[in-house]
Scaffold this motif. Structure first.
Motif, short mmCIF file in Angstrom:
data_model
loop_
_atom_site.label_atom_id
_atom_site.label_comp_id
_atom_site.label_asym_id
_atom_site.label_seq_id
_atom_site.Cartn_x
_atom_site.Cartn_y
_atom_site.Cartn_z
N HIS A 83 -7.73 -2.52 -9.00
CA HIS A 83 -8.38 -2.03 -10.20
C HIS A 83 -8.26 -3.05 -11.35
CE1 HIS A 83 -9.25 1.95 -12.56
NE2 HIS A 83 -10.31 1.19 -12.41
N ARG A 115 -0.88 10.08 -7.32
CA ARG A 115 -0.54 8.83 -8.00
C ARG A 115 -1.13 7.65 -7.22
NH1 ARG A 115 3.40 10.25 -11.79
NH2 ARG A 115 4.42 12.22 -11.33
N GLU A 116 -1.44 6.58 -7.95
CA GLU A 116 -1.98 5.39 -7.30
C GLU A 116 -0.87 4.61 -6.62
OE1 GLU A 116 -3.74 2.58 -10.06
OE2 GLU A 116 -1.94 2.52 -11.27
N ASN A 117 -1.26 3.74 -5.68
CA ASN A 117 -0.28 2.85 -5.07
C ASN A 117 -0.46 1.45 -5.66
OD1 ASN A 117 -2.10 1.22 -3.38
ND2 ASN A 117 -2.26 3.00 -2.03
N LEU A 144 -5.79 5.05 -17.37
CA LEU A 144 -5.69 6.17 -16.42
C LEU A 144 -4.88 7.32 -16.99
CD1 LEU A 144 -5.32 4.35 -12.99
CD2 LEU A 144 -7.29 5.62 -13.85
N THR A 196 4.28 3.77 -4.23
CA THR A 196 3.63 4.70 -5.14
C THR A 196 4.07 4.41 -6.57
OG1 THR A 196 3.60 6.38 -3.41
CG2 THR A 196 3.30 7.15 -5.67
N LYS A 230 0.82 -1.22 0.00
CA LYS A 230 0.00 0.00 0.00
C LYS A 230 0.85 1.26 0.00
CE LYS A 230 -3.53 -2.32 2.75
NZ LYS A 230 -4.11 -2.41 4.11
N GLU A 274 -3.82 -0.33 -4.93
CA GLU A 274 -4.94 0.21 -5.71
C GLU A 274 -4.86 -0.30 -7.15
OE1 GLU A 274 -5.58 4.51 -3.48
OE2 GLU A 274 -3.87 4.25 -4.85
N HIS A 275 -3.66 -0.33 -7.69
CA HIS A 275 -3.42 -0.83 -9.05
C HIS A 275 -3.89 -2.29 -9.17
CE1 HIS A 275 -1.30 -1.63 -12.81
NE2 HIS A 275 -0.47 -2.49 -12.21
N LEU A 294 -4.18 8.77 -10.42
CA LEU A 294 -5.57 8.36 -10.30
C LEU A 294 -6.41 9.18 -11.27
CD1 LEU A 294 -5.86 8.13 -6.40
CD2 LEU A 294 -5.66 6.25 -8.02
#
Length: 191
Positions: free
Chosen positions: A47, A38-40, A135, A27, A24, A43-44, A32
């Motif tokens: 998704h 930026r996503e972590n 994205l 980065t 988590k 999250e990637h 996003l």
């Protein structure tokens, strides 16, 4: 002197679960959809797992969706030790494999190498490439533009994407990449 007692199976499993929580904090370079941060890695992974549930019907071959989901959820765990290597960072890519293999040995070195050639692995690769492209497009090519990404780099990175899903690669190219080439967010160096 007292002998150290070996950890139980469940203790080792919880050790692993605690360790992967660190994902988590990794980065990524992709913003996003609101382009504010930026996503972590976690999250990637989440998704891409949802995308797989929705888009698996477009795989070139029949795939085991649960297996793809499993692969997606663990594929970036090596970045806990190795860090995220930006897809178009030529210098970072030179040491990426060594760093990631070392990390895999420590974190989950039990996975067999032949998994890389399964239809599920190929489709997981599609998700890993299409999700950040989507994205990047959604943020009007913000990251591509900021990093000076060239079309040749994107094509090289995606050289095998169509092997997992020709339809999704065609869609991503037409809808996410090509429009950003036309607006100059991606430099077209292929002409």
């Amino acid at each position: 002197m007292e002998e150290k007692q070996e950890k139980s199976r469940i203790d080792r499993q919880f050790d692993f679960i605690r360790e992967i929580d660190k994902e988590k904090f990794i980065t990524r370079q992709t913003f996003l959809s609101d382009a504010k941060r930026r996503e972590n890695d976690a999250e990637h992974a989440w998704h891409m797992a949802i995308m797989t549930l929705l888009l698996s019907e477009y795989a070139n071959e029949e795939i085991d969706v649960l297996r793809v989901l499993s692969m997606l959820l663990i594929h970036d765990l090596v970045e806990i030790d190795a860090g995220d290597t930006y897809a178009y960072d030529e210098e970072g890519k030179q040491t990426q494999r060594v760093r990631e293999v070392k990390a895999a040995d420590r974190i989950y070195g039990i996975l067999p190498e032949d998994q890389a050639q399964t239809p599920e692995a190929k489709f997981a690769h599609v998700m890993d490439n299409v999700q950040p492209a989507m994205l990047n497009d959604y943020t009007e090519g913000k990251d591509w533009s900021a990093k000076g990404v060239r079309l040749s780099q994107i094509l090289e990175r995606n050289a095998h994407t169509a092997e997992g899903s020709q339809k999704l690669w065609d869609y991503a190219y037409t809808n996410f990449i090509e429009p950003n080439v036309k607006t100059g967010k991606i430099k077209d160096d292929t002409k």
